[in-house]
Design an enzyme around this catalytic site. Structure first.
Site, mmCIF file in Angstrom:
data_model
loop_
_atom_site.group_PDB
_atom_site.id
_atom_site.type_symbol
_atom_site.label_atom_id
_atom_site.label_comp_id
_atom_site.label_asym_id
_atom_site.label_seq_id
_atom_site.Cartn_x
_atom_site.Cartn_y
_atom_site.Cartn_z
ATOM 1 N N ASP A 83 6.465 -5.900 3.915
ATOM 2 C CA ASP A 83 5.465 -5.197 4.726
ATOM 3 C C ASP A 83 5.736 -5.399 6.213
ATOM 4 O O ASP A 83 6.018 -6.525 6.644
ATOM 5 C CB ASP A 83 4.082 -5.786 4.401
ATOM 6 C CG ASP A 83 3.057 -4.716 4.115
ATOM 7 O OD1 ASP A 83 3.347 -3.524 4.324
ATOM 8 O OD2 ASP A 83 1.949 -5.085 3.656
ATOM 9 N N GLU A 115 2.155 1.281 7.422
ATOM 10 C CA GLU A 115 0.903 2.016 7.209
ATOM 11 C C GLU A 115 0.770 3.170 8.192
ATOM 12 O O GLU A 115 1.085 3.025 9.372
ATOM 13 C CB GLU A 115 -0.290 1.060 7.380
ATOM 14 C CG GLU A 115 -0.290 -0.079 6.383
ATOM 15 C CD GLU A 115 -1.496 -1.011 6.551
ATOM 16 O OE1 GLU A 115 -2.409 -0.711 7.357
ATOM 17 O OE2 GLU A 115 -1.517 -2.055 5.864
ATOM 18 N N GLU A 182 -4.002 3.985 -1.139
ATOM 19 C CA GLU A 182 -4.964 2.891 -1.337
ATOM 20 C C GLU A 182 -6.394 3.403 -1.196
ATOM 21 O O GLU A 182 -6.736 4.058 -0.208
ATOM 22 C CB GLU A 182 -4.696 1.756 -0.330
ATOM 23 C CG GLU A 182 -5.709 0.616 -0.487
ATOM 24 C CD GLU A 182 -5.303 -0.701 0.161
ATOM 25 O OE1 GLU A 182 -4.171 -0.821 0.661
ATOM 26 O OE2 GLU A 182 -6.149 -1.624 0.149
HETATM 27 O O1 KIV Z 1 -0.412 -6.021 1.798
HETATM 28 C C1 KIV Z 1 -0.542 -5.621 0.637
HETATM 29 O O2 KIV Z 1 -0.649 -6.388 -0.326
HETATM 30 C C2 KIV Z 1 -0.570 -4.174 0.423
HETATM 31 C C3 KIV Z 1 -0.882 -3.696 -0.951
HETATM 32 C C4 KIV Z 1 -2.290 -3.930 -1.275
HETATM 33 C C5 KIV Z 1 -0.477 -2.280 -1.157
HETATM 34 O O3 KIV Z 1 -0.362 -3.442 1.326
#
Ligand code: KIV
Length: 275
Positions: A83, A115, A182
């Site tokens: 992420d 995002e 989400e």
């Molecule tokens: O940070 C995370 O765990 C996420 C998921 C919930 C998709 O972005």
């Protein structure tokens, strides 16, 4: 066999559901990999479930790199997605490519996630042009919690639903290989899934998505601070851990642990010389 972005696309095309979970450490990634999970996300949710923060905003590049390294060592077959933390890509296209590169080079992930919709399409295009696969994330995007005024279901009004549908098409056109949906209504997620050719990965978006993702502490019953409506607890690991820890405390206190089989021996002759 190693899962790749191609595996994800093939599974959508063959209507075989894609499975993903979050993980943040080597041992957990290894268990998930052995279980046959398609993909592991080193999510910025680590800020909440690992570090105890109230949201994901304080997570840093160093946090994600540190945890991605551990997960990548444990995930031999699962696709590892890291992420991109808050403010590691929103600031500029340059920052986005630079930080995505760090996640891949230092963390050893095979893809990154970020995002947003139209606002981050230039970033998606540039990262993909640098040969780094991008998973997009629309609907409830937790890094925008302050703009949304809380963790709320998105896309319920006609205008908001149209926007989410448009965003899915925009991130696909920008080159994303998959998109997380989400907290959006199930029927909207189903429509989005039919309207794009890349896989949709749902969390709180119903069964009509091409795949699912959950935070592992949520689905194993380890995170008790709150339980979102979309979470199913497939096990109660938190309760089992508490039971084990209580047994350890009791046996340590009453002297039954450690027993003979847990201890190392020394020759009597040697020990006697020390008295
Ligand atoms: O940070 C995370 O765990 C996420 C998921 C919930 C998709 O972005």
């Amino acid at each position: 066999m190693k899962n790749t972005v191609m595996t994800f696309q093939r599974q959508k095309d063959e209507q075989k559901k894609i499975t993903m979970l979050t993980a943040y450490d080597y041992s957990t990634a290894k268990v998930m990999d052995n279980a046959g999970i398609n993909g592991i996300l080193v999510g910025d949710s680590l800020g909440m479930v690992m570090l105890g923060c109230e949201d994901t905003l304080s997570v840093t590049m160093e946090d994600i790199i540190h945890h991605t390294k551990a997960v990548a060592r444990g995930a031999k077959n699962a696709l590892v997605v890291a992420d991109m933390p808050f403010m590691s890509y929103q600031t500029s296209v340059y920052d986005a490519v630079y930080n995505a590169g760090r996640l891949m080079k230092e963390g050893r992930c095979q893809a990154v996630k970020l995002e947003g919709g139209a606002a981050v399409c230039p970033q998606i295009e540039a990262i993909v042009a640098a040969s780094i696969p991008v998973m997009a994330h629309i609907g409830l995007t937790p890094q925008s919690v302050n703009a949304f005024g809380g963790f709320k279901v998105q896309g319920k009004s006609e205008e908001a639903a149209k926007r989410i549908l448009a965003e899915a098409k925009q991130v696909e056109a920008a080159g994303a290989f998959a998109v997380v949906l989400e907290c959006v209504p199930a029927k909207l997620a189903e429509l989005v899934t039919k309207s794009v050719s890349i896989p949709t990965i749902g969390i709180g978006a119903g069964a009509g998505c091409d795949g699912q993702i959950l935070v592992y502490q949520d689905m194993l019953g380890m995170f008790g601070d709150f339980k979102p409506k979309f979470v199913k607890q497939f096990a109660h690991v938190g309760a089992e851990m508490e039971k084990g820890i209580k047994a350890y405390i009791a046996e340590t206190q009453n002297g039954t642990f450690p027993a003979q089989e847990h201890t190392f021996k020394i020759d009597e002759e040697v020990i006697n010389k020390l008295y």
